[in-house]
Write a protein that holds these residues in place. Structure first.
Motif, mmCIF file in Angstrom:
data_model
loop_
_atom_site.group_PDB
_atom_site.id
_atom_site.type_symbol
_atom_site.label_atom_id
_atom_site.label_comp_id
_atom_site.label_asym_id
_atom_site.label_seq_id
_atom_site.Cartn_x
_atom_site.Cartn_y
_atom_site.Cartn_z
ATOM 1 N N PHE A 154 0.826 -1.207 0.000
ATOM 2 C CA PHE A 154 0.000 0.000 0.000
ATOM 3 C C PHE A 154 0.859 1.254 0.000
ATOM 4 O O PHE A 154 0.628 2.182 -0.783
ATOM 5 N N TYR A 155 1.883 1.292 0.852
ATOM 6 C CA TYR A 155 2.680 2.513 0.958
ATOM 7 C C TYR A 155 3.651 2.685 -0.203
ATOM 8 O O TYR A 155 4.103 3.809 -0.460
ATOM 9 N N ILE B 206 1.812 8.170 -5.577
ATOM 10 C CA ILE B 206 0.879 9.297 -5.496
ATOM 11 C C ILE B 206 1.563 10.506 -4.854
ATOM 12 O O ILE B 206 1.397 11.646 -5.302
ATOM 13 N N GLY B 207 2.358 10.247 -3.818
ATOM 14 C CA GLY B 207 3.065 11.330 -3.153
ATOM 15 C C GLY B 207 4.053 12.036 -4.062
ATOM 16 O O GLY B 207 4.184 13.267 -4.023
ATOM 17 N N ALA B 208 4.752 11.263 -4.902
ATOM 18 C CA ALA B 208 5.696 11.862 -5.848
ATOM 19 C C ALA B 208 4.963 12.762 -6.832
ATOM 20 O O ALA B 208 5.452 13.839 -7.203
ATOM 21 N N ARG C 108 2.785 23.402 1.268
ATOM 22 C CA ARG C 108 1.521 22.776 0.887
ATOM 23 C C ARG C 108 1.728 21.319 0.496
ATOM 24 O O ARG C 108 0.919 20.451 0.845
ATOM 25 N N ALA C 109 2.825 21.040 -0.204
ATOM 26 C CA ALA C 109 3.111 19.654 -0.602
ATOM 27 C C ALA C 109 3.334 18.769 0.616
ATOM 28 O O ALA C 109 2.820 17.646 0.678
ATOM 29 N N VAL D 181 -0.108 10.010 4.038
ATOM 30 C CA VAL D 181 0.434 8.916 4.847
ATOM 31 C C VAL D 181 -0.563 8.497 5.923
ATOM 32 O O VAL D 181 -0.736 7.303 6.208
ATOM 33 N N CYS D 182 -1.240 9.464 6.515
ATOM 34 C CA CYS D 182 -2.153 9.170 7.623
ATOM 35 C C CYS D 182 -3.505 8.633 7.154
ATOM 36 O O CYS D 182 -4.079 7.735 7.797
#
Length: 248
Positions: free
Chosen positions: A52-53, A59-61, A72-73, A81-82
């Motif tokens: 999952f992570y 998605i985070g990249a 903001r990023a 993450v949370c």
């Protein structure tokens, strides 16, 4: 009555998915308590969280690429993450709301993926780093999968599906769907590598000649007839132009 546009369909779909995973998390907390309990962390739950992570990292990249403001990023990454796919859906819906009517009618996926300001990301190191990173992550996930099967057997057992394991799977597949929206626009070659080799398959794409990660985002817009060198600065395109990048 006119059919709804692709932008409207995707936006509403991610609203539904976001509400669905939010309801799933709330229901699971109400019926099974908080997830921060050691007994929940079975081998297959741990393997699912690793998987999952890794997807969350992709998605985070993209969020870091999209956001010109680092504060903001970082805030978005913390929420990602949370809260996982709740944040993913919320961020994607927000990007669809930012589209102009003209962008929504032309090619909404293109305009959602790309930066609004048209600036490029930071040079070749980001591409080389991405290639190495996703190769390592692909190997990590493969090793985790093999190790978990070796010590805990097959995951297809009813006793594994506790309320929180089921909720994690729902969260995981909502994130996978978000990634598949990108893959659906991409070439069959990239889809094959991604689906058969996991995230490490990205390493097989010839990113080494690209000047920045912007070119990777442009990969879905490709054509058999037009081939533009990866070192070329990519101008904003008014609509999907099916230009091939990075497959030289």
């Amino acid at each position: 009555m006119a059919a709804p546009s692709l932008a409207t369909v995707l936006r509403n779909l991610f609203v539904v998915l976001g509400c669905g995973i939010t309801a799933t998390v709330v229901y699971t907390i109400a019926t099974d308590g908080l997830p921060f309990r050691k007994q929940l962390l079975t081998p297959w739950m741990a393997a699912t969280l690793v998987d999952f992570y890794i997807n969350i990292l992709v998605i985070g990249a993209w969020i870091i690429y999209k956001e010109s403001n680092w504060i903001r990023a970082i805030i978005w990454i913390v929420f990602l993450v949370c809260l996982g796919s709740i944040t993913t859906c919320g961020y994607i819906v927000l990007q669809f709301f930012k589209l102009t009517p003209q962008e929504s009618m032309q090619d909404p996926i293109y305009f959602v993926l790309l930066k609004k300001d048209g600036t490029e990301s930071k040079g070749k190191l980001s591409v080389v780093g991405a290639r190495v990173l996703f190769t390592v992550l692909g190997c990590l996930m493969l090793g985790t999968l093999i190790y978990t099967i070796a010590i805990d057997g097959s995951p297809f057992r009813q006793q594994l599906f506790t309320p929180w394991f089921s909720a994690t799977l729902v969260d995981f597949y909502v994130t996978v769907f978000a990634l598949l929206v990108y893959l659906n626009a991409n070439s069959s070659i990239l889809q094959l590598y991604f689906l058969t080799s996991g995230l490490g398959g990205i390493q097989r794409i010839k990113l080494g000649k690209c000047s920045s990660l912007d070119h990777f985002v442009y990969l879905p817009w490709q054509c058999d007839d037009v081939r533009v060198p990866c070192a070329t600065t990519i101008p904003p395109l008014p609509a999907r132009s099916r230009i091939s990048y990075c497959f030289q």
